[in-house]
Design an enzyme around this catalytic site. Structure first.
Site, short mmCIF file in Angstrom:
data_model
loop_
_atom_site.label_atom_id
_atom_site.label_comp_id
_atom_site.label_asym_id
_atom_site.label_seq_id
_atom_site.Cartn_x
_atom_site.Cartn_y
_atom_site.Cartn_z
CE1 TYR A 40 -3.16 -2.92 0.16
CE2 TYR A 40 -3.59 -2.43 2.45
CZ TYR A 40 -3.83 -3.19 1.32
OH TYR A 40 -4.75 -4.22 1.37
CD GLN A 92 -7.71 -8.50 4.58
OE1 GLN A 92 -7.69 -7.54 3.82
NE2 GLN A 92 -6.90 -8.58 5.61
N1 LIG Z 1 -6.44 -8.37 1.13
C1 LIG Z 1 -6.70 -7.71 0.04
O1 LIG Z 1 -6.36 -8.15 -1.08
C2 LIG Z 1 -7.41 -6.39 0.15
C3 LIG Z 1 -8.00 -5.80 -0.99
C4 LIG Z 1 -8.69 -4.60 -0.83
C5 LIG Z 1 -8.79 -4.03 0.43
N2 LIG Z 1 -8.19 -4.60 1.51
C6 LIG Z 1 -8.26 -4.00 2.86
O2 LIG Z 1 -9.60 -3.64 3.15
C7 LIG Z 1 -9.66 -2.24 3.47
C8 LIG Z 1 -11.00 -1.66 3.07
O3 LIG Z 1 -11.21 -1.79 1.69
P1 LIG Z 1 -11.08 -0.57 0.69
O4 LIG Z 1 -10.27 0.50 1.36
O5 LIG Z 1 -10.62 -1.11 -0.60
O6 LIG Z 1 -12.52 -0.08 0.44
P2 LIG Z 1 -13.82 0.29 1.30
O7 LIG Z 1 -13.59 0.16 2.74
O8 LIG Z 1 -14.90 -0.48 0.70
O9 LIG Z 1 -14.00 1.82 0.88
C9 LIG Z 1 -13.12 2.79 1.36
C10 LIG Z 1 -13.47 4.15 0.79
O10 LIG Z 1 -14.83 4.47 1.05
C11 LIG Z 1 -14.95 5.87 1.22
N3 LIG Z 1 -15.53 6.12 2.55
C12 LIG Z 1 -15.21 5.57 3.73
N4 LIG Z 1 -15.95 6.07 4.73
C13 LIG Z 1 -16.76 6.99 4.17
C14 LIG Z 1 -17.75 7.85 4.69
N5 LIG Z 1 -18.05 7.88 5.99
N6 LIG Z 1 -18.40 8.66 3.83
C15 LIG Z 1 -18.11 8.63 2.50
N7 LIG Z 1 -17.16 7.85 1.95
C16 LIG Z 1 -16.50 7.03 2.77
C17 LIG Z 1 -13.56 6.45 1.13
O11 LIG Z 1 -13.31 6.85 -0.22
P3 LIG Z 1 -12.79 8.35 -0.53
O12 LIG Z 1 -11.73 8.63 0.49
O13 LIG Z 1 -12.31 8.29 -1.93
O14 LIG Z 1 -14.00 9.22 -0.35
C18 LIG Z 1 -12.69 5.25 1.45
O15 LIG Z 1 -11.39 5.37 0.96
C19 LIG Z 1 -8.43 -1.66 2.71
O16 LIG Z 1 -8.08 -0.37 3.18
C20 LIG Z 1 -7.42 -2.72 3.00
O17 LIG Z 1 -6.94 -2.59 4.33
C21 LIG Z 1 -7.52 -5.78 1.38
#
Ligand SMILES: NC(=O)c1ccc[n+]([C@@H]2O[C@H](COP(=O)([O-])OP(=O)(O)OC[C@H]3O[C@@H](n4cnc5c(N)ncnc54)[C@H](OP(=O)(O)O)[C@@H]3O)[C@@H](O)[C@H]2O)c1
Length: 334
Positions: A58, A175
């Site tokens: 990341y 995960q």
């Molecule tokens: N193991 C893997 O392969 C893998 C893959 C993907 C993710 N992950 C993990 O899972 C975590 C979560 O997934 P993700 O970050 O991909 O996506 P997510 O949690 O589905 O979405 C995160 C995004 O949603 C928006 N958001 C969050 N809270 C909000 C609110 N209160 N109001 C409006 N918008 C909001 C923000 O986008 P904006 O900042 O652009 O507004 C934020 O960056 C990652 O950070 C990572 O740690 C792991």
């Protein structure tokens, strides 16, 4: 904050976790503001979110460095750091590499960046079919014995891959991608985890922001933001997903007096012994965490939600576009 044990590890963590992929910048539109990112991580801990999920890839070290900085000066002991291993990068290109040598190099790099002498949960980021699963597992078992890590996890693994891995080491958590729009894990990973007492960290809890309820057809994503290529964010599917969010929001407000974001996170928590990984890069994005705590969705509500999804999302698509490539055989030889 609700807490849960992490499989058979003997450890507990919060059921809402902070995801720090976007804090790393890469694939989220470029570098985040480090001070704002540090405030976000500290604000998560203050709200009772102990589990902070990160990964070396990341921002190519940046997310881990910011997590380390945010937790230094007193917060380390209150946090449960989950990081990952097994993706290498060269010239901005990412490939899988879960070899023993790579694991050894990465763990030292992560400990340094995170400013700690132990990692609470060490997860293999993606299955690497070019390395026997038992080799990677055996190396992680050694790290566990040495006290460098306190629990072992895998990510994006199938049940068959987990069974192979478990010949050489315990798996305390898995995960998978899992949210209201990405439910493939229900058919294999979730039942396997329940059967073998493995904790489940559900990533993409908000489906990359869609389920936060603030994205519209006019929202623009900048630079390398992955949502520019995410098939859910392309028409004609985009309108279907936005219609689903609007209908879910209206249902959540009418039935619970809460917005869709709370419903989406609660739904994950009510699917089993799960943790919702919520990505955020501003403290205010975590204001709604409390809305997802202390209540439950009943079967009737879950059926109603399923009916909304069936009516609105006619052409569903999964998160497969995110999978990083394997190394080529030539890279392996190098
Ligand atoms: N193991 C893997 O392969 C893998 C893959 C993907 C993710 N992950 C993990 O899972 C975590 C979560 O997934 P993700 O970050 O991909 O996506 P997510 O949690 O589905 O979405 C995160 C995004 O949603 C928006 N958001 C969050 N809270 C909000 C609110 N209160 N109001 C409006 N918008 C909001 C923000 O986008 P904006 O900042 O652009 O507004 C934020 O960056 C990652 O950070 C990572 O740690 C792991």
């Amino acid at each position: 904050m609700e807490t849960i044990r992490i499989g058979t590890s003997g450890l507990r963590a919060s059921r809402v976790a902070l995801g720090t992929w976007a804090i790393g910048g890469w694939m989220w539109g470029g570098n985040s503001d480090p001070d704002e990112s540090i405030r976000t991580i500290r604000s998560a801990v203050e709200r009772g979110i102990t589990l902070i999920d990160t990964a070396p890839v990341y921002g190519f070290g940046r997310s881990e460095e910011i997590v380390g900085q945010a937790l230094s000066g007193g917060l380390r002991e209150r946090a449960f750091i989950a990081t990952k291993v097994g993706l290498e990068w060269r010239d901005g290109k990412v490939r899988r590499n879960a070899s023993r040598a790579r694991v050894r190099t990465e763990v030292e790099d992560s400990l340094r960046r995170l400013r700690t002498d132990y990692i609470d949960l060490y997860q293999v980021h993606w299955p690497d079919p070019l390395v026997p699963f038992q080799d990677t597992a055996d190396e992680l078992a050694r790290l566990l014995k040495e006290g460098k890590i306190r629990a072992i996890g895998v990510s994006n693994y199938s049940p068959a891959q987990m069974t192979e891995f478990r010949q050489a080491a315990p798996i305390h958590s898995v995960q998978p991608p899992y949210n209201l729009f990405e439910r493939e894990a229900e058919s294999d990973v979730l039942p396997y985890a329940a059967q073998h007492d493995i904790g489940v960290l559900c990533y993409g809890a908000l489906c990359r922001g869609l389920l936060a309820g603030t994205i519209t057809a006019a929202t623009q994503f900048k630079g390398d933001d992955l949502r520019r290529d995410d098939p859910k964010f392309q028409e004609p599917r985009y309108s279907q997903y936005l219609a689903a969010v609007a209908a879910l929001d209206s249902y959540a407000r009418g039935r619970y007096g809460l917005p869709v974001l709370a419903l989406a996170v609660r739904w994950i928590l009510d699917q089993g012994d799960t943790i919702a990984l919520w990505g955020a890069r501003h403290p205010r994005q975590l204001d709604a965490v409390q809305d997802a705590m202390g209540w439950e969705l009943d079967d009737e509500a879950k059926k109603h939600i399923d009916a909304i999804l069936l009516q609105t999302v006619k052409d569903p698509v999964g998160p497969e576009f995110m999978a990083p490539p394997l190394r080529s055989e030539s890279a392996l030889a190098a």
